[in-house]
Write an enzyme that holds these catalytic residues in place. Structure first.
Site, PDB file in Angstrom:
ATOM      1  N   PHE A 255       0.869  -1.186   0.000  1.00 16.96           N
ATOM      2  CA  PHE A 255       0.000   0.000   0.000  1.00 16.96           C
ATOM      3  C   PHE A 255       0.897   1.224   0.000  1.00 16.96           C
ATOM      4  O   PHE A 255       1.678   1.430   0.918  1.00 16.96           O
ATOM      5  CB  PHE A 255      -0.888  -0.030   1.251  1.00 16.96           C
ATOM      6  N   LEU A 256       0.794   2.045  -1.037  1.00 18.63           N
ATOM      7  CA  LEU A 256       1.706   3.184  -1.151  1.00 18.63           C
ATOM      8  C   LEU A 256       1.041   4.352  -1.866  1.00 18.63           C
ATOM      9  O   LEU A 256       0.468   4.187  -2.948  1.00 18.63           O
ATOM     10  CB  LEU A 256       2.961   2.767  -1.935  1.00 18.63           C
ATOM     11  N   GLY A 267      -4.784   8.040   0.691  1.00 15.83           N
ATOM     12  CA  GLY A 267      -4.664   6.753   1.369  1.00 15.83           C
ATOM     13  C   GLY A 267      -6.020   6.250   1.848  1.00 15.83           C
ATOM     14  O   GLY A 267      -6.355   5.069   1.691  1.00 15.83           O
ATOM     15  N   SER A 268      -6.819   7.135   2.416  1.00 18.88           N
ATOM     16  CA  SER A 268      -8.150   6.743   2.886  1.00 18.88           C
ATOM     17  C   SER A 268      -9.056   6.374   1.724  1.00 18.88           C
ATOM     18  O   SER A 268      -9.835   5.419   1.801  1.00 18.88           O
ATOM     19  CB  SER A 268      -8.775   7.871   3.708  1.00 18.88           C
ATOM     20  N   GLU A 290      -1.413  -7.244   5.861  1.00 14.81           N
ATOM     21  CA  GLU A 290      -0.159  -7.960   6.105  1.00 14.81           C
ATOM     22  C   GLU A 290       0.823  -7.070   6.859  1.00 14.81           C
ATOM     23  O   GLU A 290       1.284  -6.062   6.325  1.00 14.81           O
ATOM     24  CB  GLU A 290       0.455  -8.401   4.773  1.00 14.81           C
TER      25      GLU A 290
END
Length: 514
Positions: A255-256, A267-268, A290
């Site tokens: 996630f980036l 990001g949200s 993860e």
């Protein structure tokens, strides 16, 4: 000599997103990596060059890569001491095409006649706006050749920004590739564009993986002798079985959001797109993450709170502060969880929201803490010494609620770290649990303040505070006691009945570990 010829890799490496312009390529964004140790070693230094510059250029729309290496002087090899072969160090992290001549890369991007018609790989799943700009989220299976090509081109971002991150294997069998879904976040410009310039600019991505979870289904029929359970799973299947059709846990793996776009709510938006997909897919049992970093935990907490807090409030979730018969004189040997909490209600909420056990427990603990007036919590100056003496017999209902809340929190901490804690002596074990509980409570207090502040200021939908969570880090420096693994236990730790609080000299007492 070493310092004179040694360069800080994080400073020497630059990343640029570029696009076609009137006469030459235009740099849209330029930034440095957060990590370079997977490529250049733990010290993140490069030996053998003066004024070293390594620039990775990516076409802003399709991420076509190019690597330009320049320097003023190179260390002349002496015996076994030689300058690092930079291209050799990079070869496993970026496609070979990235080492094409800089002029060839520039001509290709500057004269890309297909750029105007470019759309991101996969299908459009979400559109949103931020500060007058438009953004889109696209998703596609790793089976899709365009998705694989894009991932292959930008996998070096994993090494640059995701600590301990592992590049995806894009040559796996189709069955495995089909388990991966990639989400791409793009800005879509509405400004006039050149015929060879795409309106799309890449700003981030996430990957998810489906883990099969066995969920046998049964139908019950009554025959003369009683009930008979017959499985409706028929093997071998008459139909083709695909990964998407099997009951699964969905795990966010990478996630980036790129640094120039962090702290802007992307990001949200990305997290909520993945969560919405998980909710809508009947084959997905729950959404897990993860090895999340503390930053990602914050982003997740902020967004999951918006989902769970109204549900907890609507169902009047709270602690029953009188779980036992007042006439009973014996001290409790086990925490009476089923009498303290509405177990079935909580299980129903967790099943409906598909939030993983560890995350659900955190959200529940935060919500229950929020029901206690601040002055009756540790952060608000509550008299813990007095409460330790009075325990559940305190006459103040808020103190009693807080007493049971702390035991519920310590129960989860103990259970999650049981094997490690049981190796400690009783007093040391108690101290570790106390420290972990207080640290967790302090974290909750900070989050509750963020929730309250965000609500008061009416922040934009799907917004987030600071840079929280826009990089999913597999953090190698996490503390021991707070838990990370989400997939061990199908039930929330706080929802298990009669769980032991902690061991002390072979006996278990709620009074020992307030």
């Amino acid at each position: 000599m070493g310092d004179e010829w040694s360069s800080d890799a994080n400073e020497a490496v630059s990343i640029e997103l570029v696009e076609a312009d009137a006469n030459a390529l235009r740099t849209v964004h330029r930034f440095h990596p957060k990590f370079t140790y997977p490529i250049f070693g733990e010290e993140e230094r490069i030996f053998g060059y003066k004024a070293l510059d390594i620039t990775f250029r990516f076409a802003a729309h399709d991420l076509r890569p190019n690597c330009v290496i320049s320097y003023d002087r190179k260390f002349p090899a002496i015996a076994d001491t030689a300058a690092l072969d930079i291209r050799d160090a990079l070869k496993d992290f970026i496609p070979a095409a990235a080492f094409a001549k800089a002029n060839d890369f520039e001509k290709t991007v500057q004269n890309d006649s297909s750029a105007q018609e470019f759309t991101p790989p996969g299908k459009l799943v979400k559109s949103y706006s931020r500060k007058g700009k438009n953004f889109e989220i696209w998703s596609g299976s790793l089976l899709d050749s365009r998705v694989r090509e894009t991932i292959h081109r930008m996998q070096i971002f994993i090494s640059f920004f995701i600590e301990a991150g592992t590049p995806l294997n894009t040559t796996d069998a189709d069955w495995t590739l089909d388990r991966w879904t990639v989400y791409f976040v793009y800005e879509k410009s509405s400004r006039p564009s050149l015929p060879t310039r795409s309106p799309y600019t890449f700003i981030g991505y996430a990957t998810t993986y489906r883990f099969y979870t066995f969920r046998p289904r049964y139908q019950t029929s009554t025959e003369s002798g009683g009930d008979t359970h017959v499985s409706d799973i028929v093997l071998p299947s008459k139909e083709e079985i695909t990964a998407a059709a099997l009951p699964s846990r969905l795990r966010i793996s990478q996630f980036l959001i790129l640094p120039p776009h962090q702290a802007s709510g992307h990001g949200s938006a990305l997290y909520n797109s993945i969560y919405s997909y998980a909710l809508a897919d009947s084959t997905i049992r729950e959404l897990t993450v993860e090895d999340p970093s503390e930053e990602f935990d914050m982003l997740r907490d902020i967004n999951d709170w918006k989902v769970l807090e109204p549900k907890f409030a609507a169902t009047d979730v709270k602690i029953n502060t009188s779980p036992s018969d007042p006439s009973q004189k014996r001290r409790l040997r086990r925490l009476p969880t089923p009498k303290l909490l509405p177990i079935e209600t909580l299980r129903s909420i967790r099943s409906e929201t598909k939030i993983a056990p560890r995350q659900f427990a955190r959200q529940l603990e935060m919500y229950l803490l929020s029901l206690i007036p601040f002055s009756h919590r540790a952060a608000g100056g509550a008299n813990l010494t007095k409460l330790l003496i009075q325990k559940s017999k305190t006459s103040n209902p808020h103190d009693k609620f807080y007493y049971w809340w702390r035991l519920i929190l310590k129960q989860r901490i103990f259970k999650k770290n049981r094997d490690v804690l049981l190796q400690l002596e009783g007093n040391e074990r108690q101290q570790k649990i106390d420290e972990a509980a207080r640290a967790q409570e302090d974290e909750y207090e900070k989050l509750l303040l963020i929730f309250a502040t965000s609500k008061a200021k009416e922040l934009p939908k799907n917004g987030n505070s600071g840079t929280a969570g826009e990089v999913l880090v597999k953090d190698r420096k996490r503390k021991l006691v707070p838990d990370e693994d989400e997939d061990d236990d199908p039930n929330s730790p706080s929802l298990e009945p009669d769980a032991k609080v902690a061991r002390s000299n072979g006996k278990i007492h709620d009074s020992d570990h307030f």
